[in-house]
Design a protein around this motif. Structure first.
Motif, PDB file in Angstrom:
ATOM      1  N   THR A 610      30.734  47.654  39.296  1.00 23.61           N
ATOM      2  CA  THR A 610      32.052  48.261  39.132  1.00 23.61           C
ATOM      3  C   THR A 610      32.986  47.739  40.219  1.00 23.61           C
ATOM      4  OG1 THR A 610      31.401  50.164  40.470  1.00 23.61           O
ATOM      5  CG2 THR A 610      31.139  50.368  38.068  1.00 23.61           C
ATOM      6  N   PHE A 611      34.272  47.610  39.865  1.00 24.14           N
ATOM      7  CA  PHE A 611      35.280  47.126  40.791  1.00 24.14           C
ATOM      8  C   PHE A 611      36.541  47.961  40.619  1.00 24.14           C
ATOM      9  CE2 PHE A 611      32.592  43.548  39.693  1.00 24.14           C
ATOM     10  CZ  PHE A 611      32.302  42.979  40.925  1.00 24.14           C
ATOM     11  N   ILE A 612      37.219  48.209  41.720  1.00 26.80           N
ATOM     12  CA  ILE A 612      38.548  48.813  41.726  1.00 26.80           C
ATOM     13  C   ILE A 612      39.487  47.775  42.314  1.00 26.80           C
ATOM     14  CG2 ILE A 612      40.010  50.657  42.579  1.00 26.80           C
ATOM     15  CD1 ILE A 612      37.604  52.463  42.695  1.00 26.80           C
ATOM     16  N   VAL A 613      40.351  47.229  41.485  1.00 24.05           N
ATOM     17  CA  VAL A 613      41.188  46.103  41.870  1.00 24.05           C
ATOM     18  C   VAL A 613      42.592  46.358  41.335  1.00 24.05           C
ATOM     19  CG1 VAL A 613      40.579  44.790  39.804  1.00 24.05           C
ATOM     20  CG2 VAL A 613      41.339  43.576  41.846  1.00 24.05           C
ATOM     21  N   SER A 614      43.576  45.793  42.019  1.00 23.02           N
ATOM     22  CA  SER A 614      44.975  45.937  41.603  1.00 23.02           C
ATOM     23  C   SER A 614      45.409  44.715  40.801  1.00 23.02           C
ATOM     24  CB  SER A 614      45.878  46.110  42.826  1.00 23.02           C
ATOM     25  OG  SER A 614      45.847  44.942  43.635  1.00 23.02           O
ATOM     26  N   TYR A 615      46.505  44.861  40.047  1.00 19.15           N
ATOM     27  CA  TYR A 615      47.041  43.742  39.289  1.00 19.15           C
ATOM     28  C   TYR A 615      47.546  42.630  40.202  1.00 19.15           C
ATOM     29  CZ  TYR A 615      46.876  46.402  34.919  1.00 19.15           C
ATOM     30  OH  TYR A 615      46.452  47.094  33.812  1.00 19.15           O
ATOM     31  N   LYS A 616      47.990  42.990  41.397  1.00 14.35           N
ATOM     32  CA  LYS A 616      48.459  41.987  42.335  1.00 14.35           C
ATOM     33  C   LYS A 616      47.329  41.060  42.760  1.00 14.35           C
ATOM     34  CE  LYS A 616      51.060  41.579  46.676  1.00 14.35           C
ATOM     35  NZ  LYS A 616      51.713  42.336  47.778  1.00 14.35           N
ATOM     36  N   GLU A 617      46.146  41.653  43.017  1.00 16.00           N
ATOM     37  CA  GLU A 617      44.989  40.838  43.375  1.00 16.00           C
ATOM     38  C   GLU A 617      44.509  40.005  42.187  1.00 16.00           C
ATOM     39  OE1 GLU A 617      43.234  44.063  46.634  1.00 16.00           O
ATOM     40  OE2 GLU A 617      42.274  43.776  44.677  1.00 16.00           O
ATOM     41  N   LEU A 618      44.561  40.568  40.998  1.00 20.31           N
ATOM     42  CA  LEU A 618      44.145  39.810  39.819  1.00 20.31           C
ATOM     43  C   LEU A 618      45.067  38.622  39.581  1.00 20.31           C
ATOM     44  CD1 LEU A 618      43.257  42.697  37.336  1.00 20.31           C
ATOM     45  CD2 LEU A 618      41.662  41.103  38.407  1.00 20.31           C
ATOM     46  N   LYS A 619      46.363  38.782  39.840  1.00 19.54           N
ATOM     47  CA  LYS A 619      47.294  37.677  39.654  1.00 19.54           C
ATOM     48  C   LYS A 619      46.977  36.533  40.611  1.00 19.54           C
ATOM     49  CE  LYS A 619      52.207  36.516  39.528  1.00 19.54           C
ATOM     50  NZ  LYS A 619      53.597  37.025  39.682  1.00 19.54           N
ATOM     51  N   LYS A 620      46.650  36.862  41.854  1.00 24.38           N
ATOM     52  CA  LYS A 620      46.280  35.816  42.811  1.00 24.38           C
ATOM     53  C   LYS A 620      44.996  35.113  42.381  1.00 24.38           C
ATOM     54  CE  LYS A 620      48.425  38.061  46.827  1.00 24.38           C
ATOM     55  NZ  LYS A 620      48.181  38.651  48.176  1.00 24.38           N
ATOM     56  N   GLN A 621      44.052  35.874  41.824  1.00 24.89           N
ATOM     57  CA  GLN A 621      42.805  35.260  41.376  1.00 24.89           C
ATOM     58  C   GLN A 621      43.037  34.327  40.187  1.00 24.89           C
ATOM     59  OE1 GLN A 621      40.173  38.532  40.605  1.00 24.89           O
ATOM     60  NE2 GLN A 621      40.146  39.233  42.738  1.00 24.89           N
ATOM     61  N   VAL A 622      43.927  34.719  39.287  1.00 21.71           N
ATOM     62  CA  VAL A 622      44.238  33.847  38.149  1.00 21.71           C
ATOM     63  C   VAL A 622      44.897  32.559  38.624  1.00 21.71           C
ATOM     64  CG1 VAL A 622      45.654  33.632  36.075  1.00 21.71           C
ATOM     65  CG2 VAL A 622      44.409  35.742  36.502  1.00 21.71           C
ATOM     66  N   GLN A 623      45.851  32.674  39.536  1.00 24.24           N
ATOM     67  CA  GLN A 623      46.531  31.481  40.026  1.00 24.24           C
ATOM     68  C   GLN A 623      45.572  30.568  40.782  1.00 24.24           C
ATOM     69  OE1 GLN A 623      49.775  33.005  42.333  1.00 24.24           O
ATOM     70  NE2 GLN A 623      51.073  33.450  40.542  1.00 24.24           N
ATOM     71  N   GLY A 624      44.660  31.152  41.576  1.00 21.05           N
ATOM     72  CA  GLY A 624      43.717  30.325  42.322  1.00 21.05           C
ATOM     73  C   GLY A 624      42.739  29.595  41.421  1.00 21.05           C
ATOM     74  N   ALA A 625      42.168  30.305  40.434  1.00 25.35           N
ATOM     75  CA  ALA A 625      41.206  29.662  39.537  1.00 25.35           C
ATOM     76  C   ALA A 625      41.876  28.610  38.668  1.00 25.35           C
ATOM     77  CB  ALA A 625      40.520  30.723  38.672  1.00 25.35           C
ATOM     78  N   PHE A 626      43.079  28.887  38.201  1.00 25.28           N
ATOM     79  CA  PHE A 626      43.762  27.917  37.348  1.00 25.28           C
ATOM     80  C   PHE A 626      44.209  26.696  38.147  1.00 25.28           C
ATOM     81  CE2 PHE A 626      47.387  26.357  34.805  1.00 25.28           C
ATOM     82  CZ  PHE A 626      46.737  26.191  33.592  1.00 25.28           C
ATOM     83  N   ASN A 627      44.585  26.867  39.399  1.00 28.42           N
ATOM     84  CA  ASN A 627      44.943  25.715  40.238  1.00 28.42           C
ATOM     85  C   ASN A 627      43.738  24.823  40.482  1.00 28.42           C
ATOM     86  OD1 ASN A 627      47.635  26.480  40.455  1.00 28.42           O
ATOM     87  ND2 ASN A 627      47.284  27.688  42.313  1.00 28.42           N
ATOM     88  N   ASP A 628      42.555  25.416  40.611  1.00 31.04           N
ATOM     89  CA  ASP A 628      41.347  24.590  40.756  1.00 31.04           C
ATOM     90  C   ASP A 628      41.122  23.724  39.525  1.00 31.04           C
ATOM     91  OD1 ASP A 628      40.985  25.763  43.214  1.00 31.04           O
ATOM     92  OD2 ASP A 628      39.510  27.235  42.507  1.00 31.04           O
ATOM     93  N   LEU A 629      41.369  24.294  38.343  1.00 34.65           N
ATOM     94  CA  LEU A 629      41.209  23.506  37.117  1.00 34.65           C
ATOM     95  C   LEU A 629      42.250  22.400  37.038  1.00 34.65           C
ATOM     96  CD1 LEU A 629      40.533  26.372  34.524  1.00 34.65           C
ATOM     97  CD2 LEU A 629      38.862  24.884  35.624  1.00 34.65           C
TER      98      LEU A 629
END
Length: 642
Positions: A610-629
């Motif tokens: 289980t995780f408790i995460v904010s949309y702000k953190e999820l947005k950073k994770q999306v940008q980081g993973a997509f930049n790697d691709l």
């Protein structure tokens, strides 16, 4: 004697179950058991047998009377007494059947009363549903016109499968020998238009919504505008069926010509020569253009076709832009072709106000529509006259209606080429004065519902306008129709100046329509943002391998994005049923795109993580993973040495 043998108490019992006199009653099954399943007198001295099982073990050697348990009658051999039917009749046997499995009846060797006639046995003889064979009684020399056992002639009359414009594979249901599902030709046009009503909402809009509430249909383009745009797109992509010997030729870099004329014959009323209108696609840019062919025109002066260059510079919202003009012999004659911009689903004012299939008395055209036509065409004349040109084509068959009350001048520049004069050219001022007269004649024709060819004396139609419309409109049309020698020289600037009040009305309506269109465009703009975000998530989630790591999508912040994908798209209720909520999907994606501080609770499918995460953190994770691709996709490919 009866009184001494049977008592009074036993008399009822004997009447219910009579005792047979010639056989032992203890082996006979009681009829009450046969009829009712039990005997009410069994314990009161009934002499018959009440056991069903024991009745089957009776001795069959003695002579017994027939009852329900007696074996059925089976004749063993016909002899002695003659039958009315022939015993020598041949049993029915289908031809081709095995003789080893056929059981023959024992036949009597004696003479029979009636003997069978020597008729041949009926047997089906190789009837094939796909080949035509002769029916019974037909000779080799001729055959019947219709064979009920043959389907080859019937297949031609059976309807083919209905064309489905939404199907990806039209040959999926088309099999060999299946007449109901015949394969469709790849260029076959749809037998019916697309079902645009499928886009419309099933239920009506709700009126009791709160200001912060929205319906699903509020997130997209209105259905009426969507349907109109889709119809125009379908008309622009329409092509002719591929039929050998009936294809139109390609003209220079224009191909896939489609006739736009609804009439079968060409028209010669306006230009004096036969003309045809086509839609074609350009190989240079892939855009669709309108081609007008002037049949049988022979160009004698090269300077005539150069007159089109002046019309290329005129860009006006009420004038169909001229692209180019050229001559061709691809139609097996000398033809002149003018290329203009294509406006799908447009129709002329003659088709709109004078339909050929109307019944009854036509309704008068609203005065606001007439003022709208006058303002737009006056603005077009102002732009044309300012360029030292004349329209010369203000005719009810050459002014097209491209949208609601939106008119455009088409077929411009054609008269400049057809009537090109070198020795004694007409003054441009005279041609411009003719434009005003033709404009007034067009408005008079529409206002009185009278075709232009039926307009004789202009005074009677003008009086009719005075009884139906305002005096201002009558005065303006009279000014346009007045001869030049009776009034000062007419100018387009003076006409637009006199129409200032109605120009203001059109300007307000145009601004309101623009604001409404901008609002609708904003809805689609938000949808575009969500599509880009979903494309990023789709590129990251469930990626089988990245940078030689098969578990890249299941580790680090990518695993959190996978759980977020399940939270948005794979929700279920308490009973495990899928929850399909577009509002939830759009809301979550909007929050992710904005990167708000709201926190959500994510859990794995096995409920172990289980995780408790904010949309702000999820947005950073999306940008980081997509930049790697993106970085990996921009790496140069390694060169191999040989």
């Amino acid at each position: 004697m009866a009184n001494t043998r049977f008592g009074t108490a036993d008399r009822g019992r004997q009447m219910a179950s009579p005792r047979p006199k010639t056989r032992d009653t203890k082996d006979t099954l009681c009829r009450n058991v046969l009829i009712y399943g039990h005997c009410r007198y069994e314990d009161q001295g009934c002499a018959f047998n009440h056991d069903k099982g024991s009745s089957n073990s009776m001795d069959n050697g003695g002579k017994k009377s027939l009852n329900v348990d007696s074996p059925s009658f089976t004749p063993t051999q016909l002899g002695g007494k003659k039958s009315n039917f022939s015993t020598n009749a041949t049993p029915f046997t289908p031809r081709g059947a095995s003789t080893s499995t056929t059981t023959t009846l024992q036949q009597d060797t004696g003479a029979s009363l009636y003997k069978s006639a020597p008729f041949a046995d009926f047997a089906p003889q190789n009837y094939d549903l796909n080949t035509a064979t002769a029916t019974n009684g037909a000779t080799d020399g001729g055959s019947l016109a219709y064979d009920p056992f043959t389907m080859s002639s019937v297949n031609q009359a059976l309807p083919s499968t209905q064309y489905n414009p939404y199907a990806e594979d039209h040959n999926a249901l088309a099999g060999a020998g299946a007449p109901y599902y015949a394969p469709q030709n790849s260029y076959t046009a749809p037998s019916q238009p697309l079902q645009y009503h499928l886009y419309y909402p099933i239920t009506s809009g709700r009126e009791n919504l709160q200001p912060y509430q929205r319906q699903v249909y509020d997130l997209f383009l209105p259905e009426s505008i969507r349907e109109d745009l889709q119809k125009k797109s379908e008309a622009a992509r329409q092509i002719l069926p591929s039929q050998p010997g009936s294809q139109l030729p390609s003209l220079q870099h224009y191909h896939s010509l489609v006739p736009l004329d609804t009439k079968i014959r060409s028209t010669t009323s306006t230009f004096g020569l036969s003309s045809w209108v086509f839609k074609a696609t350009s190989r240079k840019n892939g855009n669709v253009f309108c081609l007008r062919r002037i049949e049988g025109f022979r160009l004698t002066n090269e300077e005539a076709i150069k007159a089109v260059n002046s019309w290329k510079k005129i860009i006006h919202p009420n004038i169909v832009t001229t692209i180019e003009a050229f001559t061709t012999r691809d139609f097996n004659d000398s033809s002149l072709v003018f290329v203009h911009n294509y406006h799908p689903l447009s129709k002329t004012l003659a088709e709109h106000h004078f339909p050929t299939n109307r019944y009854g008395r036509p309704t008068p055209v609203p005065e606001k529509v007439l003022w709208s036509y006058l303002v737009q065409l006056a603005s077009a004349l102002k732009a044309i006259h300012k360029a030292k040109l004349a329209a010369r084509c203000i005719d009810i068959t050459k002014v097209i209606l491209t949208d609601k009350n939106r008119v455009r001048l088409s077929a411009c520049s054609i008269f400049d080429v057809l009537h090109f004069e070198v020795s004694a050219p007409r003054r441009i001022e005279e041609l411009q004065q003719e434009d005003f007269f033709n404009l007034g004649r067009l408005l008079l024709s529409i206002a009185t519902n009278t075709p232009p060819r039926n307009l004789g004396d202009m005074r009677l139609p003008l009086e009719q306008i005075g009884r139906t419309y305002s005096p201002e409109l009558k005065e303006r049309i009279s000014w346009l129709l007045s001869p030049p020698q009776n009034v000062p020289a007419k100018t387009a600037e003076h006409l637009v100046y006199d129409l200032a009040q109605h120009v203001d009305d059109m300007l307000v309506a145009s601004f309101n329509a623009q604001d409404e269109t901008t609002t609708y465009l904003g809805r689609e703009l938000e949808n575009g943002r969500l599509v880009r975000l979903m494309a990023k998530l789709g590129s990251i989630n469930e990626r089988p391998e990245f940078d030689n790591d098969p578990t890249w999508a299941e580790t680090s912040e990518r695993y959190t994005l996978k759980l977020f994908r399940d939270y948005v798209f794979h929700q279920v209720d308490a009973q495990g049923n899928p929850v399909v909520d577009l509002g939830h999907i759009v809301s979550c994606l909007n929050k992710l795109d904005a990167g708000v501080d709201e926190k959500i609770y994510l859990t794995s499918r096995d409920h172990q993580s289980t995780f408790i995460v904010s949309y702000k953190e999820l947005k950073k994770q999306v940008q980081g993973a997509f930049n790697d691709l993106l970085k990996a996709s921009n790496k140069p490919a390694p060169t191999r040495g040989y």
